[in-house]
Design an enzyme around this catalytic site. Structure first.
Site, PDB file in Angstrom:
ATOM      1  N   CYS A   1       0.825  -1.208   0.000  1.00  0.00           N
ATOM      2  CA  CYS A   1       0.000   0.000   0.000  1.00  0.00           C
ATOM      3  C   CYS A   1       0.859   1.257   0.000  1.00  0.00           C
ATOM      4  CB  CYS A   1      -0.940  -0.011   1.200  1.00  0.00           C
ATOM      5  SG  CYS A   1      -0.104  -0.098   2.797  1.00  0.00           S
TER       6      CYS A   1
ATOM      7  N   GLU B   1      -4.524   1.893  -8.176  1.00  0.00           N
ATOM      8  CA  GLU B   1      -3.467   1.155  -7.494  1.00  0.00           C
ATOM      9  C   GLU B   1      -3.159  -0.124  -8.277  1.00  0.00           C
ATOM     10  OE1 GLU B   1      -2.391   0.283  -2.858  1.00  0.00           O
ATOM     11  OE2 GLU B   1      -4.380  -0.313  -3.545  1.00  0.00           O
TER      12      GLU B   1
END
Length: 508
Positions: A301, A401
């Site tokens: 992340c 992402e």
């Protein structure tokens, strides 16, 4: 691919048999009532790594019930901070003693290099020790200026039963960012690891028992998000949900938890930029960018999946990152020299490749990589180091992402422009700035919308410093004092000193 640094040699033997992971409920290891199990094949070696009990409503209900009973009778929540800290410190010792065992199974389940797994698993002990220190030093506050006859006391109490749901990319580390802090606060817990990497979490039950944690205080249920994670998010006996994972799943958990108005803490996705000004130490910045995008195969992340570099130095800087990318050691995770291992699943690898292919079709330039990587004798579930230029802000590879070893390059001219590019994102987990001018760094840090700003470094973290994001990167914080406080409720005690209260009812 010929000019890449690919490691095929294996220096650590595979286990002779798969690890058998079972539920840990009320202090005992249990199989599923229906006998169901799930198999995990290694993404890097194609062998059966583990077989895990596959939980159902039955096991989840039992775990929540055990946690509820353990909290309500005070066997843990009413212990002194000293006693809770002693157990947490013993767990830390056991984690360090079993570092190699934990690291090996995590490497095989996740595909990450053994050296990184060792750092993650062994290093997690520091999180447990820091949480133990908070258990002993936690305190409220008093207010003695409310008048001669009044005293106010603010105390902090454990929130109750906490559901902890963790992802596959850092299974033991992320668990240790949550569980010891919840336990330090006096909460009881139900934990669900990812079905792809369940084993290190299952192993933790052994350490909890040996350290003396009372039965029912921590319970581990293995299985899928439906039904296990779903029930953990909606059950009326759960007071809080702490989740790390994708933003899409985090939104579903928030909706599911809203019916009972339980507290929800979320650590979600990121599209994190490193910003490079012309006066930066460019060699150090290029090394940090290379580390930031390839660490954990970009499945992180906090991956610095985009850089925003000043146009005056863009060509030279990107060329340097590309050259460094050729020297990063990709390949066999069971070699300590490997820096980048396997992609977690073939489906995820295809998703990464789709982002790159779509960008290329839209006119982006692939400076290096851009496809799967075959590593001799251990398979094709690897992805080349990839750097993409010539992108536009509307491209999915810029906005979403990717969660892989893919770096996107943007350029800027002015501070206002780079702030606009930095903040033009649904995410706000972390950002970095590189400049030798402290004023430049401070201005960027104040204006960038992110939970963490790194200055002339990347991904340095400490148990003392809170971690978490803004916007769609999540809500709440983990680790540090703020992360500990997430698991506490605040209660005000208002006390009158002496019989000084004036009557409200005027009696005849």
């Amino acid at each position: 691919m010929k000019d890449l640094n690919i490691i095929t040699e294996q220096t650590i033997a595979l286990p002779e048999t798969p690890y058998q992971a079972r539920h840990y409920i009320n202090g005992a290891y249990l199989d599923s009532a229906d006998g169901q199990v799930s198999d995990r094949m290694s993404p890097s070696h194609g062998v059966l790594v583990s077989q895990a009990a596959l939980g159902s409503v039955i096991e989840t209900e039992a775990a929540i019930g055990a946690a509820r009973a353990a909290f309500d009778d005070g066997r843990w929540s009413r212990l002194s901070g000293k006693d809770r800290a002693a157990v947490l410190n013993k767990v830390a010792d056991l984690i360090e003693a079993h570092e190699e065992r934990l690291a090996l199974i995590e490497t095989l389940e996740s595909g990450k290099p053994i050296s990184q797994a060792r750092g993650e698993c062994g290093g997690a002990a520091d999180l447990w020790r820091y949480a133990a220190s908070l258990a002993r030093t936690s305190h409220g506050e008093s207010h003695n200026a409310l008048g001669d006859d009044m005293l106010g006391v603010v105390i902090k109490e454990p929130i109750g039963v906490v559901s902890i749901i963790t992802p596959w990319n850092f299974p033991f580390w992320i668990l240790s960012q949550k569980l010891p802090f919840a336990l330090a606060a006096g909460c009881t817990c139900v934990v669900k690891p990812s079905e792809m990497t369940p084993s290190t979490t299952a192993m933790l039950g052994e350490f909890l028992t040996e350290a003396g944690l009372p039965e029912g205080v921590c319970n581990i249920v293995l299985g899928y998000g439906d039904p296990v994670g779903s029930l953990m998010s909606t059950h009326a006996d759960v007071d809080m949900v702490s989740f790390t994972g994708s933003t899409a799943v985090g939104k579903r958990i928030s909706k599911a938890a809203s019916d009972t108005l339980k507290k929800v803490a979320l650590e979600l996705g990121g599209k994190n930029p490193q910003v490079i000004f012309p006066d930066a130490n460019l060699e150090s910045a290029a090394d940090a960018v290379t580390f930031g995008v390839y660490f954990n195969v970009g499945q992180c992340c906090n991956s610095s999946s985009r850089i925003i570099v000043h146009e005056d130095i863009a060509d030279a800087f990107v060329n340097r990152v590309v050259e460094m990318s050729r020297h990063v050691a990709f390949g066999n995770p069971l070699n300590p020299d490997t820096q980048v291992g396997a992609i977690v699943t073939a489906e995820h690898q295809a998703k990464i490749d789709a982002y790159v292919s779509d960008a290329k079709e839209a006119g982006a330039e692939i400076c290096i990589g851009g496809g799967s990587l075959q590593v001799a004798e251990i398979g094709s579930q690897f992805y080349q180091p990839t750097v993409v230029r010539g992108v536009t802000p509307d491209m999915a590879i810029v906005r979403e992402e990717v969660f892989g070893p893919v770096l996107v390059v943007q350029t800027f001219k002015t501070m206002d422009e780079v702030i606009a590019l930095t903040n033009d994102s649904d995410y706000g987990l972390s950002a970095g700035v590189w400049s030798e001018n402290v004023h430049t760094c401070l201005e960027f840090s104040r204006r960038a919308q992110a939970g963490t700003i790194w200055t002339n470094t990347w991904m340095d973290g400490f148990p003392e410093l809170a971690f978490g994001g803004v916007k769609q990167s999540g809500q709440g914080r983990e680790i540090g004092q703020y992360g500990y406080d997430e698991f506490l409720e605040v209660k005000s005690l208002v006390m009158r000193v002496g019989d000084t209260r004036a009557p409200w009812v005027k009696m005849p």
